[in-house]
Scaffold this motif. Structure first.
Motif, PDB file in Angstrom:
ATOM      1  N   GLU A 124       0.821  -1.217   0.000  1.00  0.00           N
ATOM      2  CA  GLU A 124       0.000   0.000   0.000  1.00  0.00           C
ATOM      3  C   GLU A 124       0.853   1.265   0.000  1.00  0.00           C
ATOM      4  O   GLU A 124       0.474   2.281  -0.590  1.00  0.00           O
ATOM      5  CB  GLU A 124      -0.954  -0.012   1.182  1.00  0.00           C
ATOM      6  N   ALA A 125       2.024   1.215   0.625  1.00  0.00           N
ATOM      7  CA  ALA A 125       2.894   2.391   0.712  1.00  0.00           C
ATOM      8  C   ALA A 125       3.435   2.829  -0.651  1.00  0.00           C
ATOM      9  O   ALA A 125       3.770   3.997  -0.833  1.00  0.00           O
ATOM     10  CB  ALA A 125       4.057   2.106   1.664  1.00  0.00           C
ATOM     11  N   ILE A 126       3.490   1.922  -1.611  1.00  0.00           N
ATOM     12  CA  ILE A 126       4.068   2.289  -2.905  1.00  0.00           C
ATOM     13  C   ILE A 126       3.241   3.349  -3.620  1.00  0.00           C
ATOM     14  O   ILE A 126       3.782   4.137  -4.393  1.00  0.00           O
ATOM     15  CB  ILE A 126       4.281   1.065  -3.828  1.00  0.00           C
ATOM     16  N   PHE A 127       1.958   3.412  -3.351  1.00  0.00           N
ATOM     17  CA  PHE A 127       1.084   4.348  -4.061  1.00  0.00           C
ATOM     18  C   PHE A 127       1.256   5.789  -3.598  1.00  0.00           C
ATOM     19  O   PHE A 127       0.723   6.702  -4.220  1.00  0.00           O
ATOM     20  CB  PHE A 127      -0.369   3.900  -3.962  1.00  0.00           C
ATOM     21  N   GLU A 128       2.000   5.992  -2.532  1.00  0.00           N
ATOM     22  CA  GLU A 128       2.287   7.344  -2.065  1.00  0.00           C
ATOM     23  C   GLU A 128       3.501   7.935  -2.769  1.00  0.00           C
ATOM     24  O   GLU A 128       3.831   9.094  -2.573  1.00  0.00           O
ATOM     25  CB  GLU A 128       2.483   7.333  -0.553  1.00  0.00           C
ATOM     26  N   ARG A 129       4.152   7.153  -3.608  1.00  0.00           N
ATOM     27  CA  ARG A 129       5.376   7.576  -4.290  1.00  0.00           C
ATOM     28  C   ARG A 129       5.056   8.071  -5.701  1.00  0.00           C
ATOM     29  O   ARG A 129       4.427   7.362  -6.484  1.00  0.00           O
ATOM     30  CB  ARG A 129       6.356   6.421  -4.356  1.00  0.00           C
ATOM     31  N   PRO A 130       5.513   9.276  -6.054  1.00  0.00           N
ATOM     32  CA  PRO A 130       5.266   9.808  -7.394  1.00  0.00           C
ATOM     33  C   PRO A 130       5.865   8.947  -8.506  1.00  0.00           C
ATOM     34  O   PRO A 130       5.256   8.831  -9.579  1.00  0.00           O
ATOM     35  CB  PRO A 130       5.931  11.193  -7.371  1.00  0.00           C
ATOM     36  N   ASP A 131       7.012   8.322  -8.269  1.00  0.00           N
ATOM     37  CA  ASP A 131       7.620   7.497  -9.315  1.00  0.00           C
ATOM     38  C   ASP A 131       6.769   6.264  -9.610  1.00  0.00           C
ATOM     39  O   ASP A 131       6.637   5.848 -10.764  1.00  0.00           O
ATOM     40  CB  ASP A 131       9.058   7.112  -8.978  1.00  0.00           C
ATOM     41  N   VAL A 132       6.150   5.701  -8.601  1.00  0.00           N
ATOM     42  CA  VAL A 132       5.262   4.561  -8.803  1.00  0.00           C
ATOM     43  C   VAL A 132       4.003   5.014  -9.538  1.00  0.00           C
ATOM     44  O   VAL A 132       3.554   4.368 -10.486  1.00  0.00           O
ATOM     45  CB  VAL A 132       4.913   3.874  -7.469  1.00  0.00           C
ATOM     46  N   ARG A 133       3.427   6.127  -9.115  1.00  0.00           N
ATOM     47  CA  ARG A 133       2.222   6.647  -9.771  1.00  0.00           C
ATOM     48  C   ARG A 133       2.493   6.904 -11.257  1.00  0.00           C
ATOM     49  O   ARG A 133       1.648   6.634 -12.103  1.00  0.00           O
ATOM     50  CB  ARG A 133       1.737   7.942  -9.111  1.00  0.00           C
ATOM     51  N   GLU A 134       3.668   7.408 -11.569  1.00  0.00           N
ATOM     52  CA  GLU A 134       4.015   7.679 -12.958  1.00  0.00           C
ATOM     53  C   GLU A 134       3.993   6.395 -13.796  1.00  0.00           C
ATOM     54  O   GLU A 134       3.418   6.353 -14.884  1.00  0.00           O
ATOM     55  CB  GLU A 134       5.398   8.329 -13.039  1.00  0.00           C
ATOM     56  N   HIS A 135       4.593   5.337 -13.264  1.00  0.00           N
ATOM     57  CA  HIS A 135       4.585   4.056 -13.973  1.00  0.00           C
ATOM     58  C   HIS A 135       3.162   3.514 -14.114  1.00  0.00           C
ATOM     59  O   HIS A 135       2.767   3.038 -15.186  1.00  0.00           O
ATOM     60  CB  HIS A 135       5.450   3.023 -13.246  1.00  0.00           C
ATOM     61  N   MET A 136       2.399   3.573 -13.036  1.00  0.00           N
ATOM     62  CA  MET A 136       1.048   3.025 -13.080  1.00  0.00           C
ATOM     63  C   MET A 136       0.149   3.838 -14.009  1.00  0.00           C
ATOM     64  O   MET A 136      -0.666   3.269 -14.733  1.00  0.00           O
ATOM     65  CB  MET A 136       0.447   2.951 -11.674  1.00  0.00           C
ATOM     66  N   ASP A 137       0.307   5.158 -14.010  1.00  0.00           N
ATOM     67  CA  ASP A 137      -0.479   5.976 -14.931  1.00  0.00           C
ATOM     68  C   ASP A 137      -0.161   5.609 -16.373  1.00  0.00           C
ATOM     69  O   ASP A 137      -1.058   5.547 -17.216  1.00  0.00           O
ATOM     70  CB  ASP A 137      -0.226   7.463 -14.684  1.00  0.00           C
ATOM     71  N   GLY A 138       1.110   5.346 -16.659  1.00  0.00           N
ATOM     72  CA  GLY A 138       1.497   4.921 -18.003  1.00  0.00           C
ATOM     73  C   GLY A 138       0.861   3.604 -18.383  1.00  0.00           C
ATOM     74  O   GLY A 138       0.387   3.429 -19.515  1.00  0.00           O
ATOM     75  N   ALA A 139       0.813   2.670 -17.448  1.00  0.00           N
ATOM     76  CA  ALA A 139       0.183   1.375 -17.718  1.00  0.00           C
ATOM     77  C   ALA A 139      -1.305   1.542 -17.965  1.00  0.00           C
ATOM     78  O   ALA A 139      -1.874   0.907 -18.862  1.00  0.00           O
ATOM     79  CB  ALA A 139       0.429   0.416 -16.558  1.00  0.00           C
ATOM     80  N   LEU A 140      -1.936   2.433 -17.203  1.00  0.00           N
ATOM     81  CA  LEU A 140      -3.379   2.619 -17.348  1.00  0.00           C
ATOM     82  C   LEU A 140      -3.740   3.398 -18.607  1.00  0.00           C
ATOM     83  O   LEU A 140      -4.903   3.414 -19.013  1.00  0.00           O
ATOM     84  CB  LEU A 140      -3.949   3.278 -16.099  1.00  0.00           C
TER      85      LEU A 140
END
Length: 106
Positions: free
Chosen positions: A72-88
């Motif tokens: 759950e903590a990974i979603f607070e990181r901008p670098d993770v959000r960037e990757h996930m936004d790209g996937a979505l």
């Protein structure tokens, strides 16, 4: 190392992405890059395994984390959000956390 065992205390993420076949390789590459550049360096990361369906319409990420809190903590990181936004932008995602209920080998 990935361990699929009822006795191993890890949190398992299974994320099924639905993608158009023409973009499957792009999604696989994005998820592989995200794993190498970011995820594997985060606290609690255990493993990630990316699977592509033979029909080209799905990509599955089978990942393990030491705990649900680590995941759950990974979603607070901008670098993770960037990757996930790209996937979505490439696919829809259906993700859930799991515990291993049974393993059986021949």
């Amino acid at each position: 190392m990935t361990t699929i065992d009822t006795e191993t205390d890890v949190t398992t993420l299974i994320n099924v992405f639905t993608v158009v076949p023409e973009r499957q390789d792009e999604l696989v590459d994005l998820l592989a890059d995200a794993t190498e550049e970011t995820m594997r360096h985060l606290p609690g990361f255990v493993s990630a395994n990316i699977h592509r369906s033979r029909d080209g319409e799905r990509v599955v990420n089978y990942a393990q984390w030491e705990s649900e809190a680590d995941y759950e903590a990974i979603f607070e990181r901008p670098d993770v959000r960037e990757h996930m936004d790209g996937a979505l932008e490439l696919a829809t995602a259906d993700y859930h956390l799991y515990d291993v209920a049974l393993t059986d080998e021949r």
